[in-house]
Design a protein around this motif. Structure first.
Motif, PDB file in Angstrom:
ATOM      1  N   SER A  34       0.827  -1.205   0.000  1.00 18.49           N
ATOM      2  CA  SER A  34       0.000   0.000   0.000  1.00 18.49           C
ATOM      3  C   SER A  34       0.866   1.262   0.000  1.00 18.49           C
ATOM      4  CB  SER A  34      -0.919   0.002   1.231  1.00 18.49           C
ATOM      5  OG  SER A  34      -1.742  -1.158   1.250  1.00 18.49           O
ATOM      6  N   PRO A  35       0.317   2.383  -0.481  1.00 17.23           N
ATOM      7  CA  PRO A  35       1.090   3.630  -0.581  1.00 17.23           C
ATOM      8  C   PRO A  35       1.144   4.366   0.756  1.00 17.23           C
ATOM      9  CG  PRO A  35      -1.094   3.977  -1.485  1.00 17.23           C
ATOM     10  CD  PRO A  35      -1.020   2.521  -1.101  1.00 17.23           C
ATOM     11  N   ASN A  36       1.985   3.864   1.677  1.00 10.82           N
ATOM     12  CA  ASN A  36       1.998   4.373   3.045  1.00 10.82           C
ATOM     13  C   ASN A  36       2.320   5.858   3.131  1.00 10.82           C
ATOM     14  OD1 ASN A  36       1.873   1.950   5.118  1.00 10.82           O
ATOM     15  ND2 ASN A  36       2.986   1.227   3.324  1.00 10.82           N
ATOM     16  N   GLY A  37       3.049   6.391   2.162  1.00 10.45           N
ATOM     17  CA  GLY A  37       3.419   7.800   2.215  1.00 10.45           C
ATOM     18  C   GLY A  37       2.397   8.736   1.614  1.00 10.45           C
ATOM     19  N   PHE A  38       1.298   8.199   1.092  1.00 11.42           N
ATOM     20  CA  PHE A  38       0.316   9.031   0.399  1.00 11.42           C
ATOM     21  C   PHE A  38      -0.275  10.084   1.331  1.00 11.42           C
ATOM     22  CE2 PHE A  38      -4.028   9.192  -1.816  1.00 11.42           C
ATOM     23  CZ  PHE A  38      -3.593  10.149  -2.715  1.00 11.42           C
ATOM     24  N   LEU A  39      -0.235  11.342   0.915  1.00  7.60           N
ATOM     25  CA  LEU A  39      -0.742  12.492   1.665  1.00  7.60           C
ATOM     26  C   LEU A  39      -0.027  12.674   3.005  1.00  7.60           C
ATOM     27  CD1 LEU A  39      -4.593  12.423   0.991  1.00  7.60           C
ATOM     28  CD2 LEU A  39      -2.752  13.461  -0.333  1.00  7.60           C
TER      29      LEU A  39
END
Length: 429
Positions: free
Chosen positions: A413-418
């Protein structure tokens, strides 16, 4: 089983149907998920752990491994595909139960060498566009390289010559067929994975004539697809794979010492889906093993499973932060979302998004009669946890749990998103 699933009206019904035998690894009392003798909700509060969080019960992995072992012949080896969940706790726990590991990156190989060095000789790496660092590491530690192209084999030969050490390789075959029922197809037609089967004979002959000094060609790898719950289709795929390998080996007068026939066993993500019938696979697995050993005595035959071993061991927990009604639709807005669990939003291989099995962890016995939409905290309409999801009556502060989250969860998953904070991961035995 489909009719049984259709009658499921409580979270406990959903949990038991989707997790199958592994459901018993999740302790429950009075309709609540437990941690030992106290409700999981209370444990989180008392220990100062916050949501969102992944919680894992390692006993669920044990039950899955036992179930698979029960249908495998003694000489069919079980490998864990680390990409499903690369957490060191998972690798450590499985290192005592599986016969080897299949890796998809340098970091995964490094984990095997650090955590289970005795399994290095039974580890492999697959994937297109491998880096020189990955190839050099595999050569140095004797890890089997599943070769995806003729150019890659040439690169491996050059790096092995530089290191002065033979590289152990298997040719990954892209077969001329697909396997019915696979959620994601990885063989048949034009693919970035593997070498087209019609090109294999020329490559073997070239190796036999020119590259044997630095290349130890051990055998073949063939993986046609993943997330398949159709035992008949899986069995047909395994038979077709072995038939193709037999044809290629006889045509080239080559005796394989290693065969990886992939895996692709599917898990139940949706309460109305039927689970994979493992018992129905037992005859074909025994047949394939006997055929391979009869042709090539002593050949090592591997089955690689990732999702099937670990999915049921993980639950993603998120708390309801707000509840609102918008033009007649009820929304539960949660502190967790697609940045921690991308697959929930439908962005991991789903053509049409389908709801995951979600339960209210303190109301497992309550009837799921309210249809709600669940969304996360991200400012994008893609941050979907559930749509028209059937749940009990819930309020702000209640916790929900997303089942089957032990595979392709946080690490996929894109843990760094936002710039949102990551979430915790907690392991129970």
């Amino acid at each position: 089983m489909k009719n049984q699933a259709a009658k499921s009206t409580t979270g406990l019904d959903v949990l038991q149907h989707c997790l199958g035998p592994a459901a018993g690894a999740w302790p429950q009392a009075n309709g609540r998920l437990m941690h030992g003798t106290e409700p999981l909700t209370e444990w989180l509060k008392r220990s100062g752990q916050s949501t969102p969080a992944y919680v894992y019960h390692l006993a669920a992995i044990d039950r899955q491994v036992q179930a698979v072992r029960a249908v495998l012949p003694a000489d069919l080896h079980l490998h864990y595909a680390i990409k499903a969940n690369p957490h060191p706790e998972i690798i450590q726990h499985l290192s005592r139960q599986v016969d080897g590991f299949d890796c998809a990156s340098l970091a995964e190989m490094q984990q095997v060498v650090a955590i289970a060095p005795d399994k290095s000789a039974q580890a492999s790496i697959a994937g297109p566009a491998k880096s020189d660092d990955e190839l050099i590491f595999a050569i140095s530690y004797g890890i089997l390289i599943n070769v995806e192209s003729a150019n890659e084999l040439t690169r491996i030969w050059g790096l092995a010559a530089e290191k002065g050490k033979r590289a152990r390789v298997a040719l990954r075959i892209n077969p001329p067929f697909e396997v019915k029922g696979s959620g994601m197809k990885m063989g048949g037609g034009a693919r970035p994975f593997g070498i087209d089967s019609e090109d294999i004979p020329a490559l073997i002959r070239h190796w036999q004539a020119n590259t044997s000094e630095w290349i130890d060609l051990a055998g073949f790898h063939l993986y046609t697809g993943s997330q398949n719950r159709d035992a008949t289709a899986l069995g047909a795929g395994f038979r077709a794979a072995l038939d193709l390998i037999i044809e290629l080996s006889q045509f080239c007068d080559f005796t394989p010492r290693h065969l990886n026939l992939g895996g692709g066993f599917g898990v139940v993500y949706h309460p109305r889906d039927a689970p994979l019938d493992l018992a129905a696979l037992q005859p074909v697995l025994h047949e394939i093993s006997a055929t391979a050993q009869g042709l090539w005595p002593g050949v090592r035959l591997n089955l690689e499973l990732g999702r099937y071993l670990v999915a049921s061991a993980g639950i993603y927990l998120t708390r309801i932060v707000d509840k609102k009604t918008s033009r007649g639709k009820t929304y539960l807005l949660c502190d967790g979302g697609m940045h921690h669990h991308l697959a929930l939003s439908g962005n991991l291989g789903q053509i049409l998004r389908r709801n995951w099995p979600i339960v209210a962890i303190d109301q497992l016995n309550a009837p799921c009669i309210h249809k709600v939409d669940l969304a996360g905290p991200l400012c994008t309409p893609l941050d979907v946890l559930g749509q028209n999801q059937e749940l009990p009556q819930l309020a702000v502060g209640d916790l929900i749990g997303v089942l089957q989250s032990g595979a392709y969860g946080l690490s996929a998953s894109p843990n760094g998103f936002l710039s949102r904070p990551t979430c915790g991961e907690y392991f129970f035995k």
